[in-house]
Scaffold this motif. Structure first.
Motif: not given
Length: 314
Positions: A261-265, A273-283
């Motif tokens: 889990a830590a790697a995904y977080y 940080m890259r403004s990829g909000q959807a991808a960030s939330r999915a991970a």
């Protein structure tokens, strides 16, 4: 998973998007009765430092305690081993690094029979033995002694997955800072995977030095399949502004350990940080699905208390 203190090192290169605006921030029970049942046998030597699986059962500011998962049934009860580590290499009473002790638990009567206790330095060398007297009736558990509950049941509910390591050196890597001069020790053993892993762990979590990025580069090279080392290098590089190196480490972890889990977080923070909000939330959601306690673990372990609440929840 462990807590660490922070210093004034250049650790935070995390973009403002994930920062909070304006954030600051035995007693020994002696039997004096007249009954004389057969005493529990005592041992004249302390137990060796554990090499099997250990579960973190107490994590405090100054010490961590581990329960050995290799248990043995005896006529008197269940024999267990307890490893206690100072968070600093001289952090336990008397300036010692760690202690190892066996105990016998009488689950039916709720009594504990203490075996002898060995004190060790940070390099695993025995420095002293303390002879403990269990008496013929043993003693009641201390109020903060969870060994009995965990072994005999019912086990208390816990948030997230338990922290389990293999061997005392892995416990040190998880919970203890090395001695102050440990950089010299590692440099004297340039091909020692454990030495460089411990040095990288210290630098990535609490004890920055100018050589820390290089320390972690070497540690990862010597420990290519150790997820703890790769995580340390990944979060270190996230904090000092090397996102490409950080991402490569996180992806290397979950490529080999898909339930980490830590790697995904960590990846979710990079994507934020890259403004990829959807991808960030999915991970982040995937990380929390794997382990509800992962955010707290990462925040405490790597000193990321400035991450805003938005990036701590689903």
């Amino acid at each position: 998973m462990a807590k660490s203190k922070r210093d004034g090192s250049p650790l935070m290169a995390i973009a403002a998007i994930i920062l909070v605006a304006g954030a600051a921030g035995g007693f020994l029970w002696l039997n004096h009765g007249k009954t004389t049942p057969a005493p529990v046998p005592t041992v004249s030597t302390p137990p060796a430092l554990p090499t099997g699986k250990l579960q973190l059962i107490r994590d405090r500011l100054t010490e961590a305690r581990y329960l050995g998962l290799d248990r043995k049934a005896t006529p008197q009860g269940i024999e267990i081993q307890i490893l206690t580590l100072g968070k600093a290499a001289d952090g336990l009473e008397g300036g010692i690094a760690m202690t190892s002790q066996t105990k016998i638990l009488d689950c039916a009567r709720g009594r504990i029979f203490d075996g002898n206790l060995g004190s060790f330095d940070a390099y695993g060398r025995l420095t002293a033995t303390k002879v403990l007297y269990a008496g013929t009736l043993g003693r009641a558990p201390d109020t903060d002694e969870v060994d009995m509950t965990l072994v005999c049941g019912p086990a208390p509910a816990a948030k997230g997955k338990p922290v389990i390591v293999t061997g005392y050196q892995a416990a040190q890597l998880e919970s203890q800072l090395p001695p102050d001069d440990y950089g010299k020790v590692a440099e004297a053993h340039p091909q020692d995977p454990a030495a460089w892993a411990w040095l990288c762990a210290a630098g990535s979590r609490a004890r920055w030095r100018a050589e820390t990025p290089a320390d972690c580069d070497r540690a990862a090279k010597l420990n290519p399949a150790n997820p703890e080392v790769l995580l340390d290098r990944g979060f270190l590089n996230l904090k000092i502004g090397r996102p490409a190196v950080s991402e490569a480490q996180f992806r290397a972890v979950f490529a080999k350990f898909p339930d980490n889990a830590a790697a995904y977080y960590g990846l979710s923070l990079l994507q934020a940080m890259r403004s990829g909000q959807a991808a960030s939330r999915a991970a982040r959601v995937h990380a929390l699905d794997l382990d509800e306690g992962v955010v707290d673990w990462v925040v405490e372990r790597y000193g990321l208390q400035s991450i805003s609440q938005e990036y701590r929840v689903r």
